[in-house]
Structures are given as structure tokens and as C-alpha cells.
Design an enzyme around this catalytic site. Structure first.
Site, short mmCIF file in Angstrom:
data_model
loop_
_atom_site.label_atom_id
_atom_site.label_comp_id
_atom_site.label_asym_id
_atom_site.label_seq_id
_atom_site.Cartn_x
_atom_site.Cartn_y
_atom_site.Cartn_z
N HIS A 68 34.74 66.28 31.79
CA HIS A 68 34.61 65.36 30.80
C HIS A 68 36.20 64.94 29.84
CE1 HIS A 68 32.14 64.98 26.33
NE2 HIS A 68 33.33 65.55 26.02
N GLU A 69 36.82 66.38 30.08
CA GLU A 69 38.03 66.43 28.90
C GLU A 69 39.45 65.08 29.59
OE1 GLU A 69 37.79 67.57 26.01
OE2 GLU A 69 35.77 68.38 26.42
N HIS A 72 38.37 61.12 28.24
CA HIS A 72 38.65 61.34 27.01
C HIS A 72 40.65 60.95 27.44
CE1 HIS A 72 35.54 63.07 24.07
NE2 HIS A 72 35.61 63.48 25.01
#
Length: 160
Positions: A68-69, A72
Site C-alpha cells: 500500500h505504501e 503511494h
């Protein structure tokens, strides 16, 4: 428990394996993260991961947080939509199998649990209102029947 160096290698491996791009910045654990699994910093491009998520849910869930990170991270560096609401972010997250939301930590896993110490009881209908802080019962009325309230102090052993 992993240290920051192991986390850095883990994030670099996941980045190459799932995104085909290197992770060139810093990844660290941050024990203060309790309501979130991780975070990405747009200015420094660093990533922080909650060690409490690893302890509570294991390596598989933590790897989903890392993905998820990294979504980004890579989208931001490519000047594409890196925010949660952006279609680019949602599509990449689904493709790599990252988690949209992290699981809530169980009580006691990195979170300070404050038990209820007081209970307001309606004299008319018996409705109970649990409170962590003391309140003046004369200033309030029962939400159900508008009756008078009395306050009861709970013992630490009785508090849930």
C-alpha cells in the site's frame, strides 16, 4: 521482531518483485503508529510501518501494508495519482494485492486501554451510561426518558 535494517531490505525486495522498480529511500518502524498500519511522506519519500501490525497480524498483513505504501511512493515519483481517491492508486493497489485498510489493533496491542470508571444510572428507567471521566449528574438527564441520573464509581476490578 524485525529491526529497521530488516524492514528496509524487505521493502526493497517487495518493491522490485511487485513493482519492478527500486525503493531508493528509507523505510523504518514507528511504534507510535497505532491507528494506521503505515504512512508515506511526500516530501522525503520515506515510509514508516507500524510494528504493532506485524506483532498482531503477522508478516502477510504487514506485506500488504508495505505494498500500500509503495503504491503511494511509486505513483508519486511518477507524477501520477498517488492519493487514496485516485483511480491510478486504486488500480495499482488491486494489481499488486495491497490492503486498502489495515486491521484494527486488538486491545492492549500497542494501544493504551482506559477502562470505564463511572456509570450514570437513570432513576426512572434504569438506563446505564458508562463514562471514563467524572461528570456532574445534575447537569444531564436520561436520553431515553429525561429522568434524573445518579453516578456510581466502578472499581478497577469491575470495569470491563
Amino acid at each position: 521482531m524485525l529491526d529497521n535494517r530488516s524492514l528496509q531490505l524487505w521493502v526493497e525486495r517487495v518493491s522490485l518483485e511487485w513493482f519492478g522498480r527500486p525503493f531508493l529511500h528509507q523505510a523504518t518502524f514507528n511504534a507510535r503508529l497505532k491507528a494506521t498500519g503505515g504512512r508515506y511522506f511526500t516530501r522525503s519519500h520515506h515510509i514508516e510501518i507500524s510494528p504493532h501490525q506485524l506483532e498482531a497480524f503477522g508478516a502477510d498483513e504487514t506485506e500488504k501494508i508495505i505494498k500500500h505504501e509503495l503504491c503511494h511512493y511509486h505513483l508519486h515519483l511518477m507524477n501520477r495519482g498517488y492519493r487514496h481517491r485516485d483511480a491510478d492508486f486504486k488500480e495499482l493497489l488491486a494489481r499488486v494485492g495491497g490492503s486498502r485498510y489495515c486491521s484494527s489493533l486488538p486491545d492492549g496491542a500497542g494501544r493504551r486501554v482506559i477502562p470505564y470508571r463511572y456509570m450514570l444510572i437513570c432513576q426512572s428507567c434504569g438506563m446505564e451510561y458508562k463514562r471514563k471521566k467524572r461528570v456532574d449528574p445534575a447537569r444531564y438527564a436520561c436520553g431515553r426518558c429525561r429522568g434524573k441520573l445518579t453516578i456510581l464509581t466502578l472499581d478497577k476490578d469491575m470495569a470491563p
